[in-house]
Design an enzyme around this catalytic site. Structure first.
Site, PDB file in Angstrom:
ATOM      1  N   ARG A 221      29.484 -56.157 -40.313  1.00 36.63           N
ATOM      2  CA  ARG A 221      30.415 -57.241 -40.651  1.00 36.63           C
ATOM      3  C   ARG A 221      30.022 -57.829 -42.003  1.00 36.63           C
ATOM      4  NH1 ARG A 221      33.373 -55.330 -37.546  1.00 36.63           N
ATOM      5  NH2 ARG A 221      34.254 -56.212 -35.639  1.00 36.63           N
ATOM      6  N   HIS A 269      36.424 -50.936 -45.010  1.00 39.71           N
ATOM      7  CA  HIS A 269      36.208 -51.200 -43.582  1.00 39.71           C
ATOM      8  C   HIS A 269      36.752 -50.040 -42.723  1.00 39.71           C
ATOM      9  CE1 HIS A 269      35.651 -54.490 -40.326  1.00 39.71           C
ATOM     10  NE2 HIS A 269      35.538 -53.286 -39.788  1.00 39.71           N
TER      11      HIS A 269
HETATM   12  P1  NAP Z   1      26.100 -52.946 -29.490  1.00 35.40           P
HETATM   13  O1  NAP Z   1      26.179 -51.729 -28.645  1.00 35.40           O
HETATM   14  O2  NAP Z   1      26.412 -54.263 -28.869  1.00 35.40           O
HETATM   15  O3  NAP Z   1      24.632 -52.995 -30.125  1.00 35.40           O
HETATM   16  C1  NAP Z   1      24.135 -54.103 -30.784  1.00 35.40           C
HETATM   17  C2  NAP Z   1      22.666 -53.873 -31.151  1.00 35.40           C
HETATM   18  O4  NAP Z   1      22.237 -54.966 -31.969  1.00 35.40           O
HETATM   19  C3  NAP Z   1      21.744 -53.843 -29.926  1.00 35.40           C
HETATM   20  O5  NAP Z   1      20.735 -52.890 -30.090  1.00 35.40           O
HETATM   21  C4  NAP Z   1      21.135 -55.250 -29.931  1.00 35.40           C
HETATM   22  O6  NAP Z   1      19.836 -55.341 -29.372  1.00 35.40           O
HETATM   23  C5  NAP Z   1      21.038 -55.510 -31.418  1.00 35.40           C
HETATM   24  N1  NAP Z   1      20.968 -56.956 -31.696  1.00 35.40           N
HETATM   25  C6  NAP Z   1      21.878 -57.917 -31.404  1.00 35.40           C
HETATM   26  N2  NAP Z   1      21.441 -59.120 -31.802  1.00 35.40           N
HETATM   27  C7  NAP Z   1      20.230 -58.923 -32.357  1.00 35.40           C
HETATM   28  C8  NAP Z   1      19.263 -59.778 -32.942  1.00 35.40           C
HETATM   29  N3  NAP Z   1      19.459 -61.099 -33.054  1.00 35.40           N
HETATM   30  N4  NAP Z   1      18.130 -59.223 -33.415  1.00 35.40           N
HETATM   31  C9  NAP Z   1      17.899 -57.899 -33.296  1.00 35.40           C
HETATM   32  N5  NAP Z   1      18.780 -57.028 -32.752  1.00 35.40           N
HETATM   33  C10 NAP Z   1      19.918 -57.527 -32.281  1.00 35.40           C
HETATM   34  O7  NAP Z   1      27.064 -52.809 -30.748  1.00 35.40           O
HETATM   35  P2  NAP Z   1      27.673 -51.477 -31.399  1.00 35.40           P
HETATM   36  O8  NAP Z   1      28.754 -50.913 -30.580  1.00 35.40           O
HETATM   37  O9  NAP Z   1      26.552 -50.570 -31.750  1.00 35.40           O
HETATM   38  O10 NAP Z   1      28.363 -52.082 -32.721  1.00 35.40           O
HETATM   39  C11 NAP Z   1      27.630 -52.827 -33.674  1.00 35.40           C
HETATM   40  C12 NAP Z   1      28.574 -53.535 -34.629  1.00 35.40           C
HETATM   41  O11 NAP Z   1      29.159 -52.599 -35.528  1.00 35.40           O
HETATM   42  C13 NAP Z   1      29.795 -54.217 -34.010  1.00 35.40           C
HETATM   43  O12 NAP Z   1      29.464 -55.472 -33.449  1.00 35.40           O
HETATM   44  C14 NAP Z   1      30.744 -54.334 -35.174  1.00 35.40           C
HETATM   45  O13 NAP Z   1      30.561 -55.566 -35.838  1.00 35.40           O
HETATM   46  C15 NAP Z   1      30.319 -53.201 -36.100  1.00 35.40           C
HETATM   47  N6  NAP Z   1      31.368 -52.168 -36.275  1.00 35.40           N
HETATM   48  C16 NAP Z   1      31.852 -51.931 -37.521  1.00 35.40           C
HETATM   49  C17 NAP Z   1      32.803 -50.942 -37.697  1.00 35.40           C
HETATM   50  C18 NAP Z   1      33.325 -50.593 -39.063  1.00 35.40           C
HETATM   51  O14 NAP Z   1      34.255 -49.793 -39.194  1.00 35.40           O
HETATM   52  N7  NAP Z   1      32.743 -51.099 -40.120  1.00 35.40           N
HETATM   53  C19 NAP Z   1      33.266 -50.209 -36.587  1.00 35.40           C
HETATM   54  C20 NAP Z   1      32.748 -50.495 -35.338  1.00 35.40           C
HETATM   55  C21 NAP Z   1      31.796 -51.475 -35.186  1.00 35.40           C
HETATM   56  P3  NAP Z   1      19.576 -55.023 -27.800  1.00 35.40           P
HETATM   57  O15 NAP Z   1      19.748 -53.536 -27.669  1.00 35.40           O
HETATM   58  O16 NAP Z   1      18.187 -55.464 -27.597  1.00 35.40           O
HETATM   59  O17 NAP Z   1      20.605 -55.813 -27.046  1.00 35.40           O
HETATM   60  C1  GLV Z   2      35.546 -52.517 -36.211  1.00 33.56           C
HETATM   61  O1  GLV Z   2      35.122 -53.139 -37.136  1.00 33.56           O
HETATM   62  C2  GLV Z   2      35.124 -52.701 -34.856  1.00 33.56           C
HETATM   63  O2  GLV Z   2      34.448 -53.695 -34.563  1.00 33.56           O
HETATM   64  O3  GLV Z   2      35.456 -51.840 -34.028  1.00 33.56           O
END
Ligand code: NAP
Ligand code: GLV
Length: 306
Positions: A221, A269
């Protein structure tokens, strides 16, 4: 069962058609003010009015992985918020990060510039042991990226909130190990959710702790990065450059300096797009499971913020 659909920036019709094919017994419509009460909602960035007019929702299904826009709203405590759980995103993130990393490591930008001038010139090979890749966030996307990067034999580090074990990845956890993670990393990849704990986490101080000639890949983000800190770090020689997919303001305004900086690559994005068919199948499967009282993956903890 009634399902209402509200998708900012997306046409609802193909989603409604796809959901109807998966859930033929459900009544599925695009939301409009005064619409009848629904049991479930499929959404992207709905307004507060939508939530206020649908107090009986059992599930709100987000068509993205990040739920930061949803959690800004006041949502009744009994309503489950469900994020997209991979649905074809993790492989896209792995492609994006491996491409960006290898393009930087192998200096393909410099080769392209040479080629445009008809120059046949070699560059000295670099040691991949000098390019440890640190991934912030080891969730659905971060873990897949870590494993993909490890395939190319770069040293891989990861940082998450809770401790974990991932083969081939040196995992750090919690604030206590954040500095050690940063100072061991050269190429930093951000895949954290946006929460109060992570807003502004990429800044002069944290990026200044990376190994010399650090490189930033920011793909979660825009509000994770203190944007004003980045160019001084690059121009001052502290960072080698950055690839940015997400921004404080999107679309990135035409006058923004990131567009023109020679060491910054901007993408719009799209590092992992929502894939409609996969997402509809996943959401429909979760709605069926919820209706049968079965557990589902990807339920958001509103207190934790992801
Ligand atoms: P997720 O499965 O919820 O994983 C989040 C990870 O972040 C977990 O390992 C969590 O730790 C860690 N975390 C959260 N808060 C933390 C903190 N304060 N300190 C250290 N580690 C922390 O999320 P995801 O599906 O992988 O997606 C991640 C993010 O990618 C989304 O929230 C979104 O903003 C972004 N995204 C961007 C795009 C794009 O096109 N640019 C597309 C999709 C997603 P734990 O494992 O210990 O809980
Ligand atoms: C895209 O940014 C998503 O959060 O899936």
């Amino acid at each position: 069962m009634r399902i209402t659909v509200y998708l900012t920036d997306n046409r609802p019709d193909p989603w409604i058609e796809g959901l109807k094919a998966e859930l033929p017994d459900a009544e599925i419509e695009a939301w409009q003010p005064g619409a009848p009460q629904a049991d479930h909602a499929v959404v992207w960035a709905p307004p507060q009015q939508f939530i206020d007019e649908q107090p009986a929702l059992r599930g709100i299904f987000n068509i993205g992985a990040g739920v930061d826009a949803l959690l800004k709203l006041r949502i009744p405590a009994g309503t489950r918020i469900v994020r997209l759980d991979d649905a074809g995103m993790s492989v896209q993130m792995a492609e994006y990060v491996c491409h960006t990393l290898i393009r930087h490591f192998r200096e393909f930008d410099a080769y392209e510039a040479d080629a445009r001038e008809g120059k046949w010139s070699y560059r000295r090979p670099k040691a991949r042991s000098d390019f440890p890749v640190g991934i912030m966030g080891l969730g659905v996307l971060g873990e897949r990226v870590a494993k993909a990067v490890a395939q190319f034999e770069f040293p891989v580090l990861g940082w998450s909130r809770s401790p974990k074990q991932i083969e081939g990845v040196r995992v750090f956890s919690g604030e206590a190990q954040f500095d050690e993670f940063l100072s061991s990393t050269r190429v930093l990849v951000n895949l954290l959710p946006l929460t109060e704990a992570t807003r502004g986490i990429l800044n002069r101080e944290t990026l200044g702790k990376l190994r010399p000639e650090g490189y930033l890949i920011s793909i979660a983000r825009g509000a994770h990065l203190v944007e004003d800190d980045l160019i001084p770090l690059i121009d001052g020689g502290r960072l080698a450059g950055a690839t940015l997919d997400v921004f404080q303001v999107e679309p990135l305004p035409a006058e923004h300096a990131f567009w023109r900086h020679p060491r910054i690559v901007v993408t719009p994005h799209g590092s992992a797009r929502t894939l409609r068919e996969e997402s509809i199948a996943q959401i429909a499967g979760k709605i069926r499971a919820m209706e049968q009282g079965l557990p589902i993956a990807g339920v958001v903890d509103p207190v934790r913020g992801y």
